[in-house]
Scaffold this active site. Sequence first.
Site, PDB file in Angstrom:
ATOM      1  N   HIS A   1      -0.252  -1.466   5.103  1.00  0.00           N
ATOM      2  CA  HIS A   1       0.092  -1.338   3.679  1.00  0.00           C
ATOM      3  C   HIS A   1       1.522  -1.875   3.536  1.00  0.00           C
ATOM      4  O   HIS A   1       2.324  -1.764   4.473  1.00  0.00           O
ATOM      5  CB  HIS A   1       0.033   0.151   3.314  1.00  0.00           C
ATOM      6  CG  HIS A   1       0.209   0.460   1.869  1.00  0.00           C
ATOM      7  ND1 HIS A   1       1.441   0.490   1.264  1.00  0.00           N
ATOM      8  CD2 HIS A   1      -0.687   0.770   0.904  1.00  0.00           C
ATOM      9  CE1 HIS A   1       1.290   0.811  -0.012  1.00  0.00           C
ATOM     10  NE2 HIS A   1       0.004   0.988  -0.257  1.00  0.00           N
TER      11      HIS A   1
ATOM     12  N   ASP B   1       1.238   5.537  10.394  1.00  0.00           N
ATOM     13  CA  ASP B   1       1.195   5.743   8.949  1.00  0.00           C
ATOM     14  C   ASP B   1      -0.121   6.464   8.668  1.00  0.00           C
ATOM     15  O   ASP B   1      -1.197   5.858   8.675  1.00  0.00           O
ATOM     16  CB  ASP B   1       1.264   4.374   8.254  1.00  0.00           C
ATOM     17  CG  ASP B   1       0.998   4.479   6.758  1.00  0.00           C
ATOM     18  OD1 ASP B   1       0.778   5.600   6.260  1.00  0.00           O
ATOM     19  OD2 ASP B   1       1.002   3.422   6.094  1.00  0.00           O
TER      20      ASP B   1
ATOM     21  N   GLN C   1      -3.785   7.374   4.926  1.00  0.00           N
ATOM     22  CA  GLN C   1      -5.226   7.414   4.656  1.00  0.00           C
ATOM     23  C   GLN C   1      -5.979   8.377   5.557  1.00  0.00           C
ATOM     24  O   GLN C   1      -7.110   8.761   5.249  1.00  0.00           O
ATOM     25  CB  GLN C   1      -5.837   6.011   4.810  1.00  0.00           C
ATOM     26  CG  GLN C   1      -5.389   5.033   3.755  1.00  0.00           C
ATOM     27  CD  GLN C   1      -5.785   5.465   2.342  1.00  0.00           C
ATOM     28  OE1 GLN C   1      -6.722   6.229   2.147  1.00  0.00           O
ATOM     29  NE2 GLN C   1      -5.051   4.985   1.354  1.00  0.00           N
TER      30      GLN C   1
ATOM     31  N   CYS D   1      -2.083  -3.540  -2.085  1.00  0.00           N
ATOM     32  CA  CYS D   1      -0.771  -3.486  -1.408  1.00  0.00           C
ATOM     33  C   CYS D   1      -0.915  -3.828   0.074  1.00  0.00           C
ATOM     34  O   CYS D   1      -0.277  -3.200   0.939  1.00  0.00           O
ATOM     35  CB  CYS D   1      -0.110  -2.116  -1.562  1.00  0.00           C
ATOM     36  SG  CYS D   1       0.133  -1.632  -3.260  1.00  0.00           S
TER      37      CYS D   1
ATOM     38  N   LYS E   1      -2.573  12.183  -1.539  1.00  0.00           N
ATOM     39  CA  LYS E   1      -3.791  11.655  -0.920  1.00  0.00           C
ATOM     40  C   LYS E   1      -4.548  12.739  -0.156  1.00  0.00           C
ATOM     41  O   LYS E   1      -5.609  12.477   0.401  1.00  0.00           O
ATOM     42  CB  LYS E   1      -3.446  10.491   0.010  1.00  0.00           C
ATOM     43  CG  LYS E   1      -2.913   9.272  -0.743  1.00  0.00           C
ATOM     44  CD  LYS E   1      -3.030   8.034   0.091  1.00  0.00           C
ATOM     45  CE  LYS E   1      -2.064   6.950  -0.328  1.00  0.00           C
ATOM     46  NZ  LYS E   1      -2.528   6.190  -1.490  1.00  0.00           N
TER      47      LYS E   1
HETATM   48  N1  PLP Z   1       0.246   3.662   3.688  1.00  0.00           N
HETATM   49  C1  PLP Z   1      -1.048   3.511   3.387  1.00  0.00           C
HETATM   50  C2  PLP Z   1      -2.023   3.183   4.462  1.00  0.00           C
HETATM   51  C3  PLP Z   1      -1.476   3.707   2.076  1.00  0.00           C
HETATM   52  O1  PLP Z   1      -2.771   3.562   1.761  1.00  0.00           O
HETATM   53  C4  PLP Z   1      -0.514   4.033   1.085  1.00  0.00           C
HETATM   54  C5  PLP Z   1      -0.920   4.189  -0.317  1.00  0.00           C
HETATM   55  O2  PLP Z   1      -1.963   3.751  -0.739  1.00  0.00           O
HETATM   56  C6  PLP Z   1       0.815   4.186   1.471  1.00  0.00           C
HETATM   57  C7  PLP Z   1       1.164   3.999   2.779  1.00  0.00           C
HETATM   58  C8  PLP Z   1       1.873   4.545   0.482  1.00  0.00           C
HETATM   59  O3  PLP Z   1       1.657   5.799  -0.032  1.00  0.00           O
HETATM   60  P1  PLP Z   1       2.513   6.320  -1.277  1.00  0.00           P
HETATM   61  O4  PLP Z   1       2.317   5.313  -2.379  1.00  0.00           O
HETATM   62  O5  PLP Z   1       1.922   7.650  -1.594  1.00  0.00           O
HETATM   63  O6  PLP Z   1       3.923   6.408  -0.826  1.00  0.00           O
END
Ligand code: PLP
Length: 404
Positions: free
Chosen positions: A119, A196, A199, A362, A222
Amino acid sequence: MSATAASLRNQFPLLAAAPDLHYLDSAATAQIHRLALDAMLHHEATRRANVLRGTYRLAEAADLAYEQARAIAARFLNAGAADEIVFTSGATASLNLVAHAFGNTLKAGDRVLISVAEHHSNFVPWQMLRERTGIELALIPLGADGQLDLAGLPELLDRNCRLVAVTHCSNVTGAMTDVATLVAAARRVGARVLLDGAQAVQHGPQDVRGMDVDFYAFSGHKCFGPGGVGVLWSRGELLAAMPPFLTGGGMIASVTNEVATWAEPPQRFEAGTPPIAQAVGLGAALEWMMGLPWARIHATEGHLCEMLITGLQCIPGLRLLGPQASAQRAPIVSFDIPGLHPHDICQVLDGHRLALRGGHHCAQPLLAALGVEACTRASIALYTDEAEIEALLDGLDYAVKVLT
Ligand code: PLP
């Protein structure tokens, strides 16, 4: 709708109030559980005060609630201690924190290894670090099966590699990372490992010590909690060795006209007033999650994912992105129908009360590696039911007819 899915769905106020809504965008934001809302309302109505500053009883009650949420998050991740949990505003903030605080301990020529499947929030902070410090940024490529291709790890992980920072689960393809192989390879050269978990957390509690990683980041919204709060976990000794990222109130030991010294972690990384009620709400959501029958939920999610993939494969020309077998993925399913733009597909589906996400998610480097500019994504959560997958497949049939 099965009894289990119906009873789960009814625990989510928005879903309970909209029985005709097929919410298939939980990878973007999962619905919030009633217990999280109740906990936040109770906190704001009875214990609202700033934390770690006041000496009156109301402030002490707020402190206690905030620290209890920290302890719950530590149990959810099987962390070594509550002090290893840093509350942030979300996964993005957690990842930026590491890129700055741990990043400041790196020097030109050190290597950070990420993957092409990240992401943007685990991609851009490392590109910025490269610009600031001259670190080398290397990429794990995507394999033909849609999983990360770990075959080249011995070359990618040289002695200069200080950190491997990858997604635990892809937000586009649902592919789960082979953490054990990655950690074993990283340990051979003394590199740290960041996952990270944005998900992964929605699909159950995690075991950071069992996985033997060094950093874990996720967002509250999430995993059935509120927005505006997230977690960064790291080992106590690593947090203690890192300088702060944001500075200001609450994170100092002392400040003179000339110089400031830092508080111990986790306060060192929680500058300013933290998201207090949100942390309390997140604690309630995580506590609820820890009581769920995850083996059964995973079986249901896997079955729905399989059903969706099988149905999608019947749509002429449709290309499923990422692993084809549901066993290798979380229930996040993205696809491309050549000639149809995902925004158009999502708009037609919205007319059928189907909420899906279309776009680049993203993750533009990943989409480029997959050879598409945009795709449509359906994400399945514990409140999703078979009837919703059928509604999606019917809706897609209709969308293909009206858009071609
Ligand atoms: N990392 C992953 C794999 C994500 O899917 C997302 C958000 O969709 C993020 C990081 C960023 O999360 P946030 O927008 O809640 O900071």
